[in-house]
Design a protein around this motif. Structure first.
Motif, short mmCIF file in Angstrom:
data_model
loop_
_atom_site.label_atom_id
_atom_site.label_comp_id
_atom_site.label_asym_id
_atom_site.label_seq_id
_atom_site.Cartn_x
_atom_site.Cartn_y
_atom_site.Cartn_z
N GLU A 147 34.54 32.22 -9.41
CA GLU A 147 34.00 31.99 -9.78
C GLU A 147 33.93 30.52 -8.72
N ASP B 136 30.01 31.58 -19.21
CA ASP B 136 28.52 31.43 -19.67
C ASP B 136 28.48 32.63 -20.03
N ALA B 137 28.83 32.96 -18.62
CA ALA B 137 28.12 34.85 -18.52
C ALA B 137 29.34 36.02 -19.68
N GLU C 227 22.84 34.55 -10.95
CA GLU C 227 21.96 33.93 -11.35
C GLU C 227 23.26 32.61 -11.90
N ASN C 228 24.23 32.51 -11.27
CA ASN C 228 24.18 31.06 -11.28
C ASN C 228 25.82 30.67 -12.06
N MET C 229 25.40 31.54 -12.84
CA MET C 229 26.61 31.58 -14.37
C MET C 229 28.00 31.35 -14.27
N THR C 230 28.61 30.78 -15.33
CA THR C 230 29.93 30.43 -14.88
C THR C 230 30.62 31.48 -15.87
N TYR D 258 27.68 34.97 -22.66
CA TYR D 258 26.32 35.80 -23.05
C TYR D 258 26.46 37.34 -22.97
N MET E 40 26.77 36.36 -13.30
CA MET E 40 27.57 35.17 -11.77
C MET E 40 27.24 35.08 -10.50
#
Length: 217
Positions: A209, A183-184, A177-180, A187, A174
């Motif tokens: 977040e 999403d993180a 890599e700018n992930m929410t 993944y 998060m």
């Protein structure tokens, strides 16, 4: 002469009443009940010789996690230079060497640094309980991970490789890599299906977040 139904029923009631009047609870077989608390304590409930209810903690070490006795060598490959998993991997040099591990984030409880002559360690003391605060450990840990990835490969582990290690791995993605969170989490779980931060960690990551300047693209 055959007994009438009413006579038979009356005799049954009389017999049962007689048994109840002479019942002694001390004659019952003793039974124990084992209770595992959220923080890993195992409490035994039992009755003593006088019939009184007693409790005692049976495990001597007060774990801040639920011990896992099954071996787990499955590694979650997040990036070429970033992996996470369980304490079992942390003790297997063959696996660590295969991934080129140079840095280890040890978030386990009662897990030693096995290869201090070969690997650089960062120990993070965090219990796997919903009320444990983890966000305050992120900056220092993420800085260590960044440095480790420049030199080689970083391995993040707790005990079971399920809650704490996955929470830190999710938070790192998060942040870097700018992930929410959604999403993180998805993944990380795709790389290690057993990944599952406890409910308290999920709440903190959701709040985390909100503090990040995530792209809406």
């Amino acid at each position: 002469m055959t007994e009438s139904p009413s006579s038979s029923e009356g005799g049954g009631k009389s017999s049962l009443l007689s048994q109840l009047q002479h019942f002694n609870k001390k004659s019952l077989n003793k039974t124990d009940t084992a209770i595992k608390t959220e923080d890993g304590k195992i409490i035994r409930e039992f009755r003593d010789d006088s019939g009184n209810c007693r409790t005692e903690v049976t495990n001597k070490k007060q774990y801040g996690f639920v011990p896992d006795v099954l071996m787990d060598f499955q590694v979650g490959e997040i990036r070429d230079n970033l992996i996470f998993g369980s304490q079992d991997v942390a003790a297997e040099w063959g696996i660590l060497e295969r991934y080129g591990v140079t840095h280890i984030v040890n978030i386990g409880t009662y897990v030693k640094n096995y290869f201090e002559n070969k690997v650089k360690y960062l120990n993070v003391k965090v219990n796997d309980t919903p009320d444990t605060k983890v966000l305050g450990h992120f900056d220092r840990t993420f800085k260590f991970i960044d440095e480790g990835r420049q030199d080689g490969c970083v391995f993040i582990h707790c005990n079971a490789g399920v809650s704490r290690a996955s929470a830190f791995t999710i938070g790192y993605l998060m942040k870097t890599e700018n992930m929410t969170f959604k999403d993180a989490f998805a993944y990380v779980k795709s790389k290690r299906p057993s990944a599952k931060p406890n409910v308290g960690f999920v709440e903190q990551l959701t709040e985390y977040e909100k503090t990040l300047d995530l792209s809406k693209e």
